[in-house]
Design an enzyme around this catalytic site. Structure first.
Site: not given
Length: 260
Positions: A7, A34, A150, A152, A221, A250-251
């Site tokens: 991501n 993303e 991802d 989530n 992930d 951030d991933h």
DNA sequence: ATGGTCGTTTAACGA
């Protein structure tokens, strides 16, 4: 064949960090989430010059997924089946042919679902049921596949540094974990977990409150493998260190080696 | 209880 999910949190913001990681990690396939870009604005030439075929399923400002592959991609499908009214760009499939087998690649950006409860949470759970249906269809066709992205979803408490702070969150609520378990119960393998059963491995650290420096992470992930794909798995890992670089997502990437 | 940080796009919204 090395297959990674990443991501990137915006292709424009990652225009230097992504090629840098690709040249170091050299995945054969990178499933990206993303991208936050429409297809026409995705800088495909950068990756084509690095030897990758590029397939995108983007939208303006939000979401968006892509597949980069050193091998040709065939039979590309965009969007998750099961809801004609869903216009969010969160899913793409393609087939890559290895030395012995064809492998279906499913790249996904599963809805975050917060705040929960609420309409966004309902959308997440409905999306997960559609994903389960898609996995079931691929299993029925006996097509080996990798469903990666991802999710989530924090599958278990050991996948969070501070699980109690996530109890009410859409990433860790019982309904979310139940939906994930129903998907797994089709017979899928969490590739990273199967190779690293010990707790404390994460793929996401929030930008806020010094989460990276405190190692306050979560593992959200995932690469889920069909039984035939799981038989071909030889390694799995997380490229954790790139979270500490300049201008990181951030991933971080999660990857597998699979003997296709 | 609040704000803490990014990205996209330029005032909020999503995460």
């Amino acid at each position: 064949m090395k297959i990674a999910t990443f991501n990137i949190n915006g292709i424009k913001a990652r225009i230097e960090a992504l090629p840098e990681w690709l040249s170091e990690a050299r995945p054969d396939v990178a499933l990206l989430q993303e991208i936050k870009s429409v297809d026409e604005a995705f800088p495909r030439e950068i990756f084509e010059e690095m030897g990758y075929a590029v397939e995108t399923h983007g939208q303006k400002s939000f979401n968006g997924v892509a597949i980069l592959s050193r091998l040709p991609l065939e039979d590309i499908e965009r969007g998750l089946p099961g809801d004609e009214t869903d216009d969010q760009a969160r899913y793409i499939e393609a087939t890559v042919v290895g030395e012995r087998d064809a492998l279906r690649l499913c790249g996904l950006y599963l809805p975050n679902g917060n705040p929960a409860p609420g309409p966004k949470f309902d959308y997440k759970l409905a999306w997960m049921e559609r994903l389960r249906t898609r996995a079931n269809d691929l299993l029925a066709q006996e097509i080996p596949f990798v469903m990666a992205g991802d999710y989530n979803i924090i599958p278990q408490a050991e996948d969070a540094a501070q699980p109690d702070s996530w109890r009410e969150d859409a990433l860790f609520r019982l309904e979310s974990r139940g939906a994930f378990r129903r998907l797994m119960n089709l017979g899928l393998t969490d590739a990273f977990r199967s190779r690293h059963p010990e707790p404390g491995h994460y793929s996401f650290w929030d930008y806020q409150a010094g989460a990276w420096n405190r190692n306050n992470g979560i593992r959200i992930d995932h690469l889920l493998l069909s039984p035939r794909a799981a038989d071909m798995l030889t390694d799995a890992g997380i490229d954790k260190e790139i979270r500490g670089r300049e201008k990181p997502s951030d991933h971080v990437p999660v990857w597998i080696e699979i003997d296709v």
